[in-house]
Design an enzyme around this catalytic site. Structure first.
Site: not given
Ligand SMILES: NC(=O)C1=CN([C@@H]2O[C@H](COP(=O)(O)OP(=O)(O)OC[C@H]3O[C@@H](n4cnc5c(N)ncnc54)[C@H](OP(=O)(O)O)[C@@H]3O)[C@@H](O)[C@H]2O)C=CC1
Ligand SMILES: O=C(O)C1=N[C@H](C(=O)O)C[C@H](O)C1
Length: 273
Positions: A102, A125, A159, A163
């Site tokens: 996250t 990370s 992105h 996002k």
């Molecule tokens: N570190 C890395 O390599 C990467 C990090 N990320 C990060 O990961 C996060 C998620 O990205 P992404 O998958 O695109 O986002 P999405 O919005 O597609 O997915 C997030 C999910 O988490 C759910 N969620 C939120 N709060 C809760 C809770 N309290 N309990 C259970 N589920 C919950 C959301 O539900 P709802 O829609 O109902 O809120 C949603 O289904 C972002 O912060 C993104 O920046 C993404 C890709 C790579």
């Molecule tokens: O939200 C995304 O999709 C992603 N989030 C991460 C970030 O905030 O850097 C990693 C990746 O770039 C995808």
């Protein structure tokens, strides 16, 4: 032989949640133990495999994270800052591995993740891919080699339109690497927004620029701008599976570690670079 690592995916119906369910399903050494979404979410009660496009796999999405964590070895969490803080407390209670992808977390959130590392094995990370973590090592080296008087550093990211946080976690990770190379603290030198009559660029600052649009998975460039020449170090994510595979690697790596707060550089053996 060690038993397969039992993993919980929280945020199971999100973009990353679905990618994780698919990767865990095909990977050796891990098994999907539970899939969690927030209470009231449309996915509750549905089969996690159906949601991820695999067809039924016999795991029903639940809204009870603690029950899921207590019988698991680890949780993979790409959700939202408030949710990750809540999951960190529960993972610490269950004394399991907590992999946190996250982004957009506050310093107060980060302190809570570190505190959870007294009981859980936390790996966090802003980017779980091998490529970005290697890039951060190169950025640190370049920033160290090129002095602030002659070379300006700017971090550019793009992105997808969904996002919600900016700059991206990756952009901040790369900015941190540049700051570490220069021996400075990013918080004291970052310029995250420019608008209006800003005056000339302050020497030694690290600038950020954010683009959002379409379905871009994640593009990052660090530009080192000198007099008459530019060096650009870039990474382009073509598919979310790179983040999911990295998260799985982190979970398996953390399984046999002591409780602590680790980064992807630790997992990849790059932390001393
Ligand atoms: N570190 C890395 O390599 C990467 C990090 N990320 C990060 O990961 C996060 C998620 O990205 P992404 O998958 O695109 O986002 P999405 O919005 O597609 O997915 C997030 C999910 O988490 C759910 N969620 C939120 N709060 C809760 C809770 N309290 N309990 C259970 N589920 C919950 C959301 O539900 P709802 O829609 O109902 O809120 C949603 O289904 C972002 O912060 C993104 O920046 C993404 C890709 C790579
Ligand atoms: O939200 C995304 O999709 C992603 N989030 C991460 C970030 O905030 O850097 C990693 C990746 O770039 C995808």
């Amino acid at each position: 032989m060690t038993d397969a690592m039992k993993l919980v995916v929280v945020g199971a119906s999100g973009r990353m949640g679905q990618a994780l369910i698919r990767i865990i399903h095909e990977a050796e050494g891990t098994v999907l133990h539970a899939a969690v979404e927030r209470p009231g979410a449309a996915a509750i009660g549905r089969d996690a495999g159906e949601i991820a496009g695999l067809g039924p796999i016999g795991i029903t999405v639940t809204d009870d994270p603690l029950a899921a964590f207590l019988a698991a070895d680890g949780v993979i969490d790409f959700t939202a800052p408030a949710a990750s803080v809540e999951f960190a407390a529960l993972a610490a209670q269950a004394r399991i591995v907590h992999v946190i992808g996250t982004t957009g977390c506050s310093p107060d959130d980060e302190a809570k993740f570190e505190a959870a590392g007294r009981h859980a094995r936390v790996v966090k990370s802003g980017n779980m891919s091998l490529g970005v973590n290697l890039l951060s090592v190169l950025v640190k080296q370049a920033a160290k080699a090129l002095d602030a008087a002659g070379w300006d550093i700017e971090v550019l990211e793009m992105h997808h339109k969904h996002k919600v946080d900016a700059p991206s976690g990756t952009a901040l990770l790369l900015g941190d690497a540049a700051a570490a190379g220069r021996g400075i603290d990013l918080a004291d030198h970052s310029v995250r927004v420019r608008d209006g009559h800003t005056g000339p660029r302050e020497q030694g600052s690290i600038g950020f620029a954010t683009l959002r649009g379409g379905s871009v998975v994640g593009d990052h460039s660090v530009v080192l701008a000198g007099e008459g020449e530019l060096i650009t170090l870039s990474h382009n994510a073509l598919d979310r599976t790179i983040f999911a595979r990295g998260a799985l690697k982190a979970a398996l790596w953390a399984r046999d570690r002591k409780p602590g707060y680790y980064s992807m550089l630790d997992v990849l053996g790059l932390s001393s670079s």
